[in-house]
Design a protein around this motif. Structure first.
Motif, PDB file in Angstrom:
ATOM      1  N   SER A  93      61.346   3.325 -30.904  1.00 50.16           N
ATOM      2  CA  SER A  93      60.482   4.477 -30.648  1.00 50.16           C
ATOM      3  C   SER A  93      59.983   4.406 -29.211  1.00 50.16           C
ATOM      4  O   SER A  93      59.887   3.332 -28.622  1.00 50.16           O
ATOM      5  CB  SER A  93      59.302   4.508 -31.622  1.00 50.16           C
ATOM      6  OG  SER A  93      58.491   3.378 -31.443  1.00 50.16           O
ATOM      7  N   CYS A  94      59.683   5.586 -28.684  1.00 45.15           N
ATOM      8  CA  CYS A  94      59.206   5.688 -27.313  1.00 45.15           C
ATOM      9  C   CYS A  94      57.967   6.568 -27.299  1.00 45.15           C
ATOM     10  O   CYS A  94      58.002   7.703 -27.770  1.00 45.15           O
ATOM     11  CB  CYS A  94      60.288   6.287 -26.420  1.00 45.15           C
ATOM     12  SG  CYS A  94      59.757   6.535 -24.711  1.00 45.15           S
ATOM     13  N   TRP A 113      75.844  -5.035 -27.525  1.00 40.41           N
ATOM     14  CA  TRP A 113      76.213  -3.669 -27.136  1.00 40.41           C
ATOM     15  C   TRP A 113      75.556  -2.627 -28.038  1.00 40.41           C
ATOM     16  O   TRP A 113      75.295  -1.509 -27.598  1.00 40.41           O
ATOM     17  CB  TRP A 113      77.732  -3.497 -27.071  1.00 40.41           C
ATOM     18  CG  TRP A 113      78.461  -3.770 -28.348  1.00 40.41           C
ATOM     19  CD1 TRP A 113      78.925  -4.974 -28.793  1.00 40.41           C
ATOM     20  CD2 TRP A 113      78.819  -2.825 -29.358  1.00 40.41           C
ATOM     21  NE1 TRP A 113      79.545  -4.830 -30.007  1.00 40.41           N
ATOM     22  CE2 TRP A 113      79.495  -3.525 -30.383  1.00 40.41           C
ATOM     23  CE3 TRP A 113      78.636  -1.452 -29.498  1.00 40.41           C
ATOM     24  CZ2 TRP A 113      79.993  -2.901 -31.521  1.00 40.41           C
ATOM     25  CZ3 TRP A 113      79.129  -0.833 -30.638  1.00 40.41           C
ATOM     26  CH2 TRP A 113      79.800  -1.549 -31.625  1.00 40.41           C
ATOM     27  N   VAL A 114      75.259  -2.987 -29.284  1.00 36.49           N
ATOM     28  CA  VAL A 114      74.580  -2.068 -30.202  1.00 36.49           C
ATOM     29  C   VAL A 114      73.106  -1.970 -29.822  1.00 36.49           C
ATOM     30  O   VAL A 114      72.541  -0.879 -29.722  1.00 36.49           O
ATOM     31  CB  VAL A 114      74.738  -2.513 -31.671  1.00 36.49           C
ATOM     32  CG1 VAL A 114      73.951  -1.608 -32.598  1.00 36.49           C
ATOM     33  CG2 VAL A 114      76.212  -2.543 -32.055  1.00 36.49           C
ATOM     34  N   GLU A 115      72.486  -3.114 -29.584  1.00 32.50           N
ATOM     35  CA  GLU A 115      71.090  -3.116 -29.143  1.00 32.50           C
ATOM     36  C   GLU A 115      70.951  -2.370 -27.810  1.00 32.50           C
ATOM     37  O   GLU A 115      70.000  -1.614 -27.617  1.00 32.50           O
ATOM     38  CB  GLU A 115      70.582  -4.549 -29.001  1.00 32.50           C
ATOM     39  CG  GLU A 115      69.112  -4.618 -28.639  1.00 32.50           C
ATOM     40  CD  GLU A 115      68.628  -6.041 -28.477  1.00 32.50           C
ATOM     41  OE1 GLU A 115      67.800  -6.455 -29.282  1.00 32.50           O
ATOM     42  OE2 GLU A 115      69.090  -6.727 -27.535  1.00 32.50           O
ATOM     43  N   ASP A 116      71.913  -2.540 -26.923  1.00 31.08           N
ATOM     44  CA  ASP A 116      71.884  -1.837 -25.633  1.00 31.08           C
ATOM     45  C   ASP A 116      71.875  -0.322 -25.829  1.00 31.08           C
ATOM     46  O   ASP A 116      71.181   0.397 -25.122  1.00 31.08           O
ATOM     47  CB  ASP A 116      73.077  -2.241 -24.760  1.00 31.08           C
ATOM     48  CG  ASP A 116      72.919  -3.621 -24.145  1.00 31.08           C
ATOM     49  OD1 ASP A 116      71.817  -4.215 -24.247  1.00 31.08           O
ATOM     50  OD2 ASP A 116      73.893  -4.108 -23.549  1.00 31.08           O
ATOM     51  N   HIS A 121      68.964   4.757 -25.546  1.00 30.10           N
ATOM     52  CA  HIS A 121      68.434   5.910 -26.284  1.00 30.10           C
ATOM     53  C   HIS A 121      66.929   6.059 -26.018  1.00 30.10           C
ATOM     54  O   HIS A 121      66.450   7.151 -25.694  1.00 30.10           O
ATOM     55  CB  HIS A 121      68.709   5.709 -27.782  1.00 30.10           C
ATOM     56  CG  HIS A 121      68.179   6.796 -28.660  1.00 30.10           C
ATOM     57  ND1 HIS A 121      69.002   7.740 -29.222  1.00 30.10           N
ATOM     58  CD2 HIS A 121      66.917   7.096 -29.077  1.00 30.10           C
ATOM     59  CE1 HIS A 121      68.265   8.574 -29.952  1.00 30.10           C
ATOM     60  NE2 HIS A 121      66.997   8.201 -29.878  1.00 30.10           N
ATOM     61  N   GLU A 122      66.194   4.952 -26.131  1.00 30.51           N
ATOM     62  CA  GLU A 122      64.739   5.020 -25.927  1.00 30.51           C
ATOM     63  C   GLU A 122      64.389   5.248 -24.458  1.00 30.51           C
ATOM     64  O   GLU A 122      63.444   5.972 -24.147  1.00 30.51           O
ATOM     65  CB  GLU A 122      64.054   3.768 -26.480  1.00 30.51           C
ATOM     66  CG  GLU A 122      64.239   3.566 -27.975  1.00 30.51           C
ATOM     67  CD  GLU A 122      63.883   4.771 -28.831  1.00 30.51           C
ATOM     68  OE1 GLU A 122      62.996   5.567 -28.444  1.00 30.51           O
ATOM     69  OE2 GLU A 122      64.500   4.939 -29.908  1.00 30.51           O
ATOM     70  N   LEU A 123      65.148   4.681 -23.543  1.00 33.08           N
ATOM     71  CA  LEU A 123      64.913   4.940 -22.115  1.00 33.08           C
ATOM     72  C   LEU A 123      65.123   6.421 -21.799  1.00 33.08           C
ATOM     73  O   LEU A 123      64.378   7.008 -21.008  1.00 33.08           O
ATOM     74  CB  LEU A 123      65.844   4.078 -21.248  1.00 33.08           C
ATOM     75  CG  LEU A 123      65.554   2.584 -21.186  1.00 33.08           C
ATOM     76  CD1 LEU A 123      66.655   1.868 -20.405  1.00 33.08           C
ATOM     77  CD2 LEU A 123      64.196   2.294 -20.581  1.00 33.08           C
ATOM     78  N   ALA A 124      66.124   7.035 -22.425  1.00 35.78           N
ATOM     79  CA  ALA A 124      66.395   8.457 -22.197  1.00 35.78           C
ATOM     80  C   ALA A 124      65.205   9.319 -22.616  1.00 35.78           C
ATOM     81  O   ALA A 124      64.955  10.370 -22.025  1.00 35.78           O
ATOM     82  CB  ALA A 124      67.658   8.884 -22.937  1.00 35.78           C
ATOM     83  N   HIS A 125      64.448   8.862 -23.609  1.00 36.37           N
ATOM     84  CA  HIS A 125      63.258   9.598 -24.040  1.00 36.37           C
ATOM     85  C   HIS A 125      62.183   9.636 -22.958  1.00 36.37           C
ATOM     86  O   HIS A 125      61.326  10.522 -22.978  1.00 36.37           O
ATOM     87  CB  HIS A 125      62.682   9.008 -25.323  1.00 36.37           C
ATOM     88  CG  HIS A 125      63.379   9.470 -26.564  1.00 36.37           C
ATOM     89  ND1 HIS A 125      63.568  10.803 -26.869  1.00 36.37           N
ATOM     90  CD2 HIS A 125      63.945   8.763 -27.585  1.00 36.37           C
ATOM     91  CE1 HIS A 125      64.205  10.906 -28.017  1.00 36.37           C
ATOM     92  NE2 HIS A 125      64.454   9.682 -28.475  1.00 36.37           N
ATOM     93  N   LEU A 126      62.207   8.711 -22.023  1.00 36.15           N
ATOM     94  CA  LEU A 126      61.245   8.750 -20.915  1.00 36.15           C
ATOM     95  C   LEU A 126      61.494   9.968 -20.029  1.00 36.15           C
ATOM     96  O   LEU A 126      60.594  10.446 -19.352  1.00 36.15           O
ATOM     97  CB  LEU A 126      61.311   7.458 -20.088  1.00 36.15           C
ATOM     98  CG  LEU A 126      60.863   6.187 -20.812  1.00 36.15           C
ATOM     99  CD1 LEU A 126      61.197   4.964 -19.973  1.00 36.15           C
ATOM    100  CD2 LEU A 126      59.378   6.239 -21.134  1.00 36.15           C
ATOM    101  N   LEU A 138      72.216  12.340 -21.429  1.00 38.58           N
ATOM    102  CA  LEU A 138      71.673  11.102 -20.856  1.00 38.58           C
ATOM    103  C   LEU A 138      72.144   9.884 -21.649  1.00 38.58           C
ATOM    104  O   LEU A 138      72.586   8.885 -21.072  1.00 38.58           O
ATOM    105  CB  LEU A 138      70.144  11.151 -20.838  1.00 38.58           C
ATOM    106  CG  LEU A 138      69.490  12.139 -19.884  1.00 38.58           C
ATOM    107  CD1 LEU A 138      67.991  12.271 -20.176  1.00 38.58           C
ATOM    108  CD2 LEU A 138      69.710  11.713 -18.435  1.00 38.58           C
ATOM    109  N   VAL A 139      72.060   9.966 -22.964  1.00 38.40           N
ATOM    110  CA  VAL A 139      72.451   8.840 -23.818  1.00 38.40           C
ATOM    111  C   VAL A 139      73.947   8.584 -23.715  1.00 38.40           C
ATOM    112  O   VAL A 139      74.388   7.429 -23.714  1.00 38.40           O
ATOM    113  CB  VAL A 139      72.030   9.097 -25.283  1.00 38.40           C
ATOM    114  CG1 VAL A 139      72.612   8.041 -26.214  1.00 38.40           C
ATOM    115  CG2 VAL A 139      70.520   9.117 -25.408  1.00 38.40           C
TER     116      VAL A 139
END
Length: 163
Positions: A93-94, A113-116, A121-126, A138-139
């Motif tokens: 969550s972001c 690679w899955v965690e990345d 995904h969460e960075l894109a929410h920024l 973005l994702v």
């Protein structure tokens, strides 16, 4: 970490490491030199230690920094990114206003690679708080996004079935 090396004349090229009884067991060809084997052991030891020792918030922060540089040209900033054991149904969550990111601690045991993917995904929410076209673009900068989504769907289905 104690290391036990087992050489075999039958083994021609591959070098393998595994944990056996708290020791790192290295299976290697008999023909490999000690110097060459030492280089391989160092690399394998790092990989095994990552599997054995749980990832922490520092690891998460370092991954986020690297992914930010690679997929967002280093343009993003956040106040915190950390694992959360309270996220049982969400992967992450972001909070855009607080600029804080939580990643489910369940992801620490999955392939990097899955965690990345979840971090990206969460960075894109920024940048984009919703899941619209711009967000998806973005994702999808992360080349393994679709594959990671499939992996997560499959593992979550298996988990739900109790297997």
């Amino acid at each position: 970490m104690e290391i036990v090396v087992k050489r075999s004349a039958r083994r021609k090229k591959t070098i393998q490491a595994r944990m056996v009884g708290g020791k790192m067991e290295v299976l290697a060809p008999a023909s490999i030199s000690d110097a060459a084997l030492r280089v391989h052991i160092e690399k394998l030891q790092i990989r095994l230690e990552k599997r054995v020792y749980p990832k922490d918030d520092l690891h998460l922060s370092q991954r986020a920094e690297a992914l930010n540089k690679r997929y967002f040209q280093g343009s993003l900033s956040w106040k915190s990114i950390q694992y959360s054991s309270r996220q049982e149904h969400r992967r992450g969550s972001c909070n855009c206003a607080a600029r804080s990111i939580l990643i489910s601690s369940r992801l620490a045991s999955l392939p990097q690679w899955v965690e990345d993917y979840v971090i990206v995904h969460e960075l894109a929410h920024l940048i984009e708080p919703n899941h619209g076209k711009r967000f998806k673009a973005l994702v999808n900068r992360y080349p393994l996004a679709e594959r990671a989504i499939g992996f997560l769907m499959a593992s979550e289905t298996l988990e739900a079935r109790g297997g």
